[in-house]
Design a protein around this motif. Structure first.
Motif: not given
Length: 281
Positions: A119-126, A155-170
């Motif tokens: 949301s801050t425009g920073n690149t998130l890391r998986l 996760i945004d390592e600068r702001s601490g923002e966390v985004k969780i996405e849900k996908y079909p499992g194994h």
């Protein structure tokens, strides 16, 4: 009848265009993934069904000007036209069911792992499998353990923002490296090392292809780290192969059997080779 064939073919083209237009209007990568995963093959089947009907109508035009009464030729032509249209649709359906999932899987992986912006425009890391557990609730972890759901944590390592996405499992079949079909599924998993103060644990997931019966196993770490530990830990990488995701071993026996094993680090692969017993199932 030619007008009907053109109209049906136009409907098929319209379905194809609308499908891709709908994808282009979805802004979120996760939304694109869900729509493609749930609708692409279904919509493409509708497209080829329309093409099959159009082909049937066109084939039925053969000899139309010479037919002045209903006789044997009328029923022969009707049979050939129905058979031709059915053949086109049937072959297309087979391709979509057995070959196209390979292409679809590449497309889905593209949208699933496309770099995200916060949301801050920073690149998130998986986060990796072991890093993401600290951000998941107990119910989410249980879903992953039961192979029903898979979660990606960005996760945004600068702001601490966390985004969780849900996908079909194994439970969703993976591609078999032996036969090439998407018929490889998890049959069991075992914890070979419990996590403790001396380091993370290890989980082995065993896969089997339901078509060619090939088997493989993949090792995963069971993390013991706290929520902020991963920020201070060095990232593991190969010196000259930064795009390598895992190490894959193929073991061939003198009886012609094959087994595939995948590991996330060199240490895991070396440990496995030291302890591997070819006579064990």
């Amino acid at each position: 009848m030619i007008i009907g064939a053109i109209a049906v073919a136009a409907i098929g083209i319209l379905i194809y265009v609308m499908h891709n237009l709908r994808i282009s209007t979805i802004r979120e990568y996760k939304g694109k993934y869900d729509y493609i995963n749930g609708h692409e093959i279904k919509n493409y089947k509708k497209v080829f069904l329309c093409f099959g009907i159009a082909a049937m109508l066109i084939i039925n035009l053969y000899g139309m000007g010479k037919l002045f009464s209903i006789g044997v030729w009328f029923f022969v032509r009707l049979f050939i036209s129905v058979a031709g249209g059915t053949l086109i649709a049937y072959v297309a359906f087979l391709i979509l069911d057995y070959y196209y999932p390979t292409i679809l899987n590449r497309k889905l992986r593209k949208w699933r792992f496309m770099p995200r912006k916060g949301s801050t425009g920073n690149t998130l890391r998986l986060l990796s499998e072991e890093e993401e557990d600290v951000h998941l609730e107990e119910g989410m972890k249980a879903e992953e353990s039961a192979f029903s759901i898979d979660y990606d944590v960005w996760i945004d390592e600068r702001s601490g923002e966390v985004k969780i996405e849900k996908y079909p499992g194994h439970l969703q079949a993976l591609r078999c490296n032996s036969c090439g079909f998407y018929t490889m599924k998890v049959v069991r998993e075992e914890i070979t090392k419990e996590p403790g103060p001396d380091g993370p644990g290890e989980l082995i997931k065993h896969y089997q292809c339901y078509y060619c019966k090939s088997v493989r196993a993949t090792a995963f770490n069971i993390s013991t780290r706290e929520a902020d530990d991963y920020k201070n830990s060095p990232r593991m990488a190969f010196r000259r192969s930064k795009n390598v995701e895992m190490i894959r071993l193929e073991i061939q026996t003198n009886t012609g059997g094959k087994k595939f094993f995948e590991f996330q680090s060199v240490g895991q692969a070396q440990k496995f080779l030291e302890e591997y017993d070819s006579e064990k199932p």
